[in-house]
Scaffold this motif. Sequence first.
Motif, mmCIF file in Angstrom:
data_model
loop_
_atom_site.group_PDB
_atom_site.id
_atom_site.type_symbol
_atom_site.label_atom_id
_atom_site.label_comp_id
_atom_site.label_asym_id
_atom_site.label_seq_id
_atom_site.Cartn_x
_atom_site.Cartn_y
_atom_site.Cartn_z
ATOM 1 N N ASP A 63 0.840 -1.209 0.000
ATOM 2 C CA ASP A 63 0.000 0.000 0.000
ATOM 3 C C ASP A 63 0.873 1.257 0.000
ATOM 4 O O ASP A 63 0.588 2.221 -0.724
ATOM 5 N N ALA A 66 2.469 1.703 -3.427
ATOM 6 C CA ALA A 66 1.495 2.209 -4.398
ATOM 7 C C ALA A 66 1.233 3.700 -4.168
ATOM 8 O O ALA A 66 1.139 4.492 -5.119
ATOM 9 N N GLU A 67 1.129 4.072 -2.896
ATOM 10 C CA GLU A 67 0.905 5.481 -2.563
ATOM 11 C C GLU A 67 2.100 6.334 -2.984
ATOM 12 O O GLU A 67 1.929 7.447 -3.509
ATOM 13 N N LYS A 69 4.187 5.700 -5.406
ATOM 14 C CA LYS A 69 4.181 5.768 -6.873
ATOM 15 C C LYS A 69 3.165 6.810 -7.346
ATOM 16 O O LYS A 69 3.475 7.650 -8.203
ATOM 17 N N LYS A 70 1.963 6.761 -6.783
ATOM 18 C CA LYS A 70 0.902 7.702 -7.167
ATOM 19 C C LYS A 70 1.318 9.135 -6.828
ATOM 20 O O LYS A 70 1.123 10.052 -7.634
ATOM 21 N N LEU A 71 1.898 9.326 -5.663
ATOM 22 C CA LEU A 71 2.348 10.661 -5.259
ATOM 23 C C LEU A 71 3.430 11.166 -6.207
ATOM 24 O O LEU A 71 3.410 12.327 -6.630
ATOM 25 N N GLU A 73 3.925 10.281 -9.336
ATOM 26 C CA GLU A 73 3.284 10.590 -10.631
ATOM 27 C C GLU A 73 2.563 11.930 -10.582
ATOM 28 O O GLU A 73 2.655 12.742 -11.514
ATOM 29 N N ASP A 74 1.839 12.163 -9.475
ATOM 30 C CA ASP A 74 1.102 13.421 -9.328
ATOM 31 C C ASP A 74 2.045 14.618 -9.231
ATOM 32 O O ASP A 74 1.753 15.700 -9.763
ATOM 33 N N LYS A 77 3.287 15.295 -12.750
ATOM 34 C CA LYS A 77 2.214 15.920 -13.519
ATOM 35 C C LYS A 77 2.095 17.398 -13.143
ATOM 36 O O LYS A 77 1.956 18.267 -14.015
ATOM 37 N N ARG A 100 -0.301 15.595 1.200
ATOM 38 C CA ARG A 100 -0.154 14.173 0.905
ATOM 39 C C ARG A 100 1.267 13.693 1.206
ATOM 40 O O ARG A 100 1.459 12.583 1.732
#
Length: 173
Positions: A63, A66-67, A69-71, A73-74, A77, A100
């Motif tokens: 978890d 994954a968090e 990785k998402k952070l 990516e964001d 971006k 975050r």
Amino acid sequence: MHTVSKLIASVLAAGLMLAAGSATAQAQGKIATIRAAELVQNSPQFKAGQTQMKSEFDKRKSDLEAEAKKLGEDLQKFKREQDVMSADARSKTEKDLNTRKIDFDYKQRQFGEDFQKRDKELTESMMGKIKAVIEAVAKEKGVDVVVQDPVYATPAIDITDDVLKRLSAGTGK
């Protein structure tokens, strides 16, 4: 006076010889050795502890990954798009990403602390069981001292395999 000092010297010499003889008798106690790293790595208790740690922490770890990785990516971006965003949207997105990141860092620290605490608990429990088996095997063999990881020892005094057999059999005595 001279005779008295000779008598005292004789008594002291006799006492020293007696003490040396006693120390020699005590030094002839039975000694055994163990290879601690091998004991720990090959004991079923260690393997069970590893499995338990894996089951308790794998979900949280994945978890967090994954968090992260998402952070990431964001953040990428945001860096790409920040120049075309309105000031309000940029400010709001930046604040959200910072919040975050702080939350993620806290979760990551908490995970590390929880992992270390649980690892310490399981290790202490496992080492207590292993120590009890070492003591039981040593007593059965009439051993006075068990030395851990000597630089050199003959296989004749090494009880590691006996302890591992007992640990594998699941008997603590």
